[in-house]
Design an enzyme around this catalytic site. Structure first.
Site, PDB file in Angstrom:
ATOM      1  N   HIS A 189     -54.020   4.952  28.683  1.00 25.11           N
ATOM      2  CA  HIS A 189     -53.516   6.616  28.121  1.00 25.11           C
ATOM      3  C   HIS A 189     -54.805   6.972  28.528  1.00 25.11           C
ATOM      4  CE1 HIS A 189     -51.840   3.427  25.370  1.00 25.11           C
ATOM      5  NE2 HIS A 189     -51.250   4.923  25.057  1.00 25.11           N
ATOM      6  N   ASP A 261     -43.271   4.443  30.559  1.00 17.70           N
ATOM      7  CA  ASP A 261     -44.217   4.536  30.208  1.00 17.70           C
ATOM      8  C   ASP A 261     -44.992   5.721  29.626  1.00 17.70           C
ATOM      9  OD1 ASP A 261     -46.207   3.802  27.715  1.00 17.70           O
ATOM     10  OD2 ASP A 261     -47.354   2.495  28.611  1.00 17.70           O
TER      11      ASP A 261
END
Length: 513
Positions: A189, A261
């Protein structure tokens, strides 16, 4: 420069919309989303911000499908620490680490089937789960309890059981994070993780659960934004033709849907940008672009649609590759419609055949109880019968888990022992002051210290040592990866921080286990 006409409904534009899996804000579908579904958007992704209750969620998915009945409705519902369905209360199901600790594949299958049944009841037909990552690096900041464990064979067999249970309920599984996010010490992230292991290790360890998932028929696989130089020294897996096409499609023989993702994650967006990253992902072999955890408006959908159309028209992305990706999305939507019908006709006969797995049962609590491991010290332990002081040592939750979901044992313990109070304690440099604050707040009450991943947080270990020295009757509840030495008169490892894990721990603390 190519000029695009926004709102065009030609085949190319419809295909570009079909490969997107965007999110949105609010608890009802916005007008722009319904409009784009009419133009070809074939999937939506749901997050905690979209869900208030099962009834509201069912109404939302019905609203989406009233526009077109073949739209995939996806969610990131791992159970355990990562829940969207129960984001405000904590999950009714333990996560992978707890299930792996029990190591009963029938139980894992039953938990996944019940979770799938609840999702299907609400109109959700694609779950971005399970995580098949091997927890080979115990200091991993983003996987941890989301993994079934560090043992390759264990992770593989429970990945298969989870897929079987979920898909038996008519919900497509999306096995993640290919080719394995477990041996990382960076959260994708925030940046690009790098795994420096040789090919033999990758095949023997990271890839084994995914190979098992392919054989088990996982309807989707999610790629990871990680760099594996042994496979591709230049591009992360999500953008790598060598990994998505060469390895997953050709070598492993996978024919299902490949989903990225979240593309706004900085491992991709900060290096390539979301638009270019999405084009490279489809070109590499991905079929669907996940976006919307952070960027959740019409503008991002239009930007990605236009980027894909432009890439085809400029010769950067083969039109047949985009068409193939869109066809795979539509094929999965067709499977989910048929699978839902089969699951509805068969009812829950298969699940109900096992005790405790019938619809509405507490199979999640059953699993959480079985995952608890208790260590008793030399100090005699007397179960709590009166109000306690719960000291929750805070840690920053990773983005996948989020900070909206409550965790710990305080609520469950307070329900059993009225008057129980809790306080949260953050990392400090003055350990004596921190322990003094806990002792002062507790006064004469017994102390229950709650932690996650003590092995990764030296300050927590120091705090526990000082607290147990001052109050030897302290109970310690570890709700993360259980690798640190047990501390306290009673040490309880729950192997996850779901609400049911807190309940299971509270039962042990009060002698009701």
């Amino acid at each position: 420069m190519t000029t695009l006409v926004r709102g065009s409904s030609d085949t190319l534009t419809r295909d570009a919309l079909a490969v997107l899996q965007p999110g949105f804000t609010g608890t009802a579908a916005p007008d722009w989303l319904l409009r784009r579904i009419g133009e070809g958007l074939s999937a939506v992704g749901l997050f905690g911000r979209n869900i208030v209750s099962p009834g509201q969620l069912a109404a939302l998915t019905a609203q989406v499908r009233a526009e077109r009945d073949d739209v995939l409705v996806a969610i990131d519902e791992e159970g355990g620490d990562v829940t969207r369905l129960e984001v405000r209360t904590g999950s009714s199901f333990p996560g992978n680490y707890a299930l792996g600790t029990v190591d009963d594949t029938k139980l894992t299958r039953a938990v996944a089937r019940e979770l799938g049944r609840r999702l299907a009841e609400c109109g959700v037909d694609l779950n971005w789960a399970p995580s098949a990552d091997i927890n080979s690096n115990p200091d991993n900041p983003v996987i941890g309890v989301r993994s079934f464990g560090a043992d390759t064979a264990l992770a593989a067999r429970h990945t298969v059981a989870y897929i079987e249970g979920l898909q038996a309920a008519g919900v497509a599984a999306c096995t993640k994070h290919f080719p394995g996010h477990g041996d990382t010490n960076v959260d994708s992230h925030h940046a690009v993780p790098r795994i420096d292991v040789d090919l033999d290790t990758l095949h023997a360890r990271e890839l084994a659960p995914f190979r098992a998932a392919v054989t088990a028929g996982s309807k989707a696989v999610m790629s990871a934004h990680i760099l594996l130089p042994a496979l591709d020294p230049h591009r992360p897996a999500t953008l790598s033709p060598r990994i998505l096409t060469g390895l997953l499609r050709e070598e492993l023989g996978y024919q299902g849907l490949i989903i990225t993702d979240g593309m706004e994650m900085r491992a991709v967006s900060a290096v390539y940008g979301i638009e270019r990253g999405s084009v490279l992902a489809i070109a590499a072999g991905a079929d669907a672009i996940c976006v919307g955890g952070g960027l959740a408006d019409e503008e991002i959908v239009l930007r990605l649609r236009d980027a894909l159309v432009t890439a085809v028209r400029d010769g950067e992305l083969p039109e047949e590759r985009l068409a193939d990706a869109a066809a795979r999305v539509r094929a999965l939507a067709d499977w989910t419609r048929k699978a839902r019908a089969v699951a509805e006709r068969s009812g829950e006969q298969g699940a109900a055949a096992q005790a405790g797995t019938a619809p509405g049962s507490d199979i999640g609590l059953v699993a959480a109880r079985r995952a608890v491991r208790v260590t008793v010290s030399d100090v005699p332990y007397v179960p709590l019968t009166s109000a306690a002081h719960v000291a929750a040592f805070a840690s920053v939750a990773n983005i996948a888990v989020g900070d909206e979901t409550p965790w710990g044992v305080a609520a469950e313990l307070a329900a059993m022992l009225p008057g129980t109070e809790t306080a949260t304690y953050d990392e400090v440099t003055d350990m004596r002051a921190l322990v003094g604050d806990v002792l002062s707040a507790a006064a004469a009450r017994r102390i229950v210290a709650v932690v996650r991943d003590v092995h990764r947080r030296p300050w927590m270990a120091d705090a526990l040592d000082a607290l147990v020295t001052a109050r030897p009757d302290t109970v310690v509840v570890e709700m993360g990866v259980n690798r640190a030495e047990p501390r306290g008169a009673l040490h309880i490892a729950t192997h996850g921080a779901a609400r049911v894990c807190g309940r299971a721990a509270a039962e042990v603390i009060t002698g009701h286990a």
